[in-house]
Design a protein around this motif. Structure first.
Motif, PDB file in Angstrom:
ATOM      1  N   LYS A   9      23.816  10.197  44.147  1.00 50.88           N
ATOM      2  CA  LYS A   9      23.644  10.155  45.597  1.00 50.88           C
ATOM      3  C   LYS A   9      24.421   8.977  46.162  1.00 50.88           C
ATOM      4  N   ARG A  21      25.373  13.711  38.274  1.00 50.28           N
ATOM      5  CA  ARG A  21      24.700  13.816  39.574  1.00 50.28           C
ATOM      6  C   ARG A  21      24.488  12.430  40.164  1.00 50.28           C
ATOM      7  N   LEU A  76      28.243  19.725  46.817  1.00 50.56           N
ATOM      8  CA  LEU A  76      27.828  18.716  47.786  1.00 50.56           C
ATOM      9  C   LEU A  76      26.523  19.165  48.407  1.00 50.56           C
ATOM     10  N   ASN A  77      25.467  18.393  48.171  1.00 46.98           N
ATOM     11  CA  ASN A  77      24.133  18.734  48.683  1.00 46.98           C
ATOM     12  C   ASN A  77      23.730  20.156  48.306  1.00 46.98           C
ATOM     13  N   GLY A  78      24.077  20.542  47.073  1.00 44.13           N
ATOM     14  CA  GLY A  78      23.675  21.840  46.551  1.00 44.13           C
ATOM     15  C   GLY A  78      24.609  22.996  46.857  1.00 44.13           C
ATOM     16  N   THR A  79      25.640  22.765  47.661  1.00 45.15           N
ATOM     17  CA  THR A  79      26.595  23.815  48.008  1.00 45.15           C
ATOM     18  C   THR A  79      27.906  23.590  47.265  1.00 45.15           C
ATOM     19  N   LEU A 104      32.024  12.108  52.673  1.00 45.04           N
ATOM     20  CA  LEU A 104      30.726  11.714  52.148  1.00 45.04           C
ATOM     21  C   LEU A 104      30.091  10.654  53.040  1.00 45.04           C
ATOM     22  N   GLY A 123      23.264   9.234  51.736  1.00 46.60           N
ATOM     23  CA  GLY A 123      22.267  10.288  51.582  1.00 46.60           C
ATOM     24  C   GLY A 123      22.803  11.553  50.939  1.00 46.60           C
ATOM     25  N   ASP A 124      24.125  11.742  50.956  1.00 46.60           N
ATOM     26  CA  ASP A 124      24.710  12.910  50.316  1.00 46.60           C
ATOM     27  C   ASP A 124      24.507  12.855  48.808  1.00 46.60           C
ATOM     28  N   GLU A 125      24.394  14.035  48.201  1.00 47.87           N
ATOM     29  CA  GLU A 125      24.327  14.143  46.743  1.00 47.87           C
ATOM     30  C   GLU A 125      25.515  14.950  46.263  1.00 47.87           C
ATOM     31  N   THR A 141      27.432  16.549  42.804  1.00 46.54           N
ATOM     32  CA  THR A 141      27.233  16.890  41.398  1.00 46.54           C
ATOM     33  C   THR A 141      28.499  17.542  40.853  1.00 46.54           C
ATOM     34  N   SER A 180      35.440  16.893  55.566  1.00 50.95           N
ATOM     35  CA  SER A 180      34.051  16.732  55.139  1.00 50.95           C
ATOM     36  C   SER A 180      33.939  15.455  54.323  1.00 50.95           C
TER      37      SER A 180
END
Length: 245
Positions: free
Chosen positions: A240, A238, A167-170, A221, A224-226, A228, A219
């Motif tokens: 958004k 992937r 989620l957003n790179g994490t 969504l 704006g969230d991404e 993957t 948490s």
């Protein structure tokens, strides 16, 4: 599936299968790898740790539900944020695509029927899901499927496939199909005991622990969230979230 801007399928494959017209992948738009006549069967709480985090008992048989094709967007497309609910959750999964249909398959036959694999983001509206699992899983454009269908070697041990969700790179989820309660082959076999499966049908294998609903605080969504979903053997899905529902 691919769609090029302004190109019909005949323009992409050309006049001959042996002499196709090729276009760069970067110039094509990926479509949902799902035939309109195919069914998508999903299974709830197939990972023991996810069943535990959600407070649910482990069932004696797989707990299946169906997602409609309209509930999915393709890789790179925007997910439709379900306005007014505020409980939109992520679930990364591996899904298998059948190359052979049939009834009453045993486990060995079920493995031979699996042609390939893809990735699935089972976007779930938890507040709606509490009263109706079907509705909570089928908001238009709330899930994603892709990026493509990858043909699998027939001797590949499916339970060794690993995948992650970020989620957003994490990274928020990490799973291995060895940790599922029911193997992919067992899921196919169980479904085929009830209905005739068709080539192109998709069977998703469930999500591991780490979903947004089980976190403290939850948490969810938001636009704006991404999100993957990644598996080395399959690729990366992937998407958004956009407020377009």
């Amino acid at each position: 599936m691919l769609q090029g801007d302004g190109l019909a399928l005949r323009d992409i494959i050309g006049g001959s299968v042996n002499d196709p017209v090729r276009i760069p992948l970067g110039d094509a738009r990926m479509l949902v790898p799902l035939d309109t006549s195919a069914r998508v069967f999903c299974v709830g709480r197939n990972f023991g740790a996810h069943a535990d985090e959600m407070g649910g008992e482990r069932t004696e048989q797989p707990n299946f539900f169906v997602r409609l094709p309209s509930s999915f967007v393709a890789n790179g497309d925007e997910l439709a944020y379900p306005e007014g609910v505020g409980t939109y959750d992520f679930e990364g999964e591996i899904a298998f695509v059948l190359g052979i249909g049939g009834r009453a398959m045993d486990v060995a036959t079920a493995r031979a029927a699996i042609f390939g694999a893809t990735l699935l983001m089972d976007g779930s509206v938890r507040s709606v899901q509490k009263s109706s699992l079907f509705l909570g899983k089928n908001f238009d454009g709330s899930g994603a499927l892709g990026p493509c269908i990858v043909q699998l070697p027939p001797d590949l041990d499916l339970r060794q496939l690993r995948f992650t969700t970020a989620l957003n790179g994490t990274q928020v989820q990490s799973g291995c199909l060895a940790d599922t309660i029911y193997s992919p082959e067992a899921l196919v076999s169980r479904l085929s005991a009830v209905l005739e499966l068709r080539p192109g049908d998709v069977i998703s294998t469930g999500t591991p622990s780490g979903v947004g609903a089980a976190r403290n605080p939850p948490s969810w969504l938001v636009p704006g969230d991404e999100i993957t979903v990644t598996c080395e053997a399959i690729g990366q899905l992937r998407n958004k979230v956009a407020a377009i529902f």
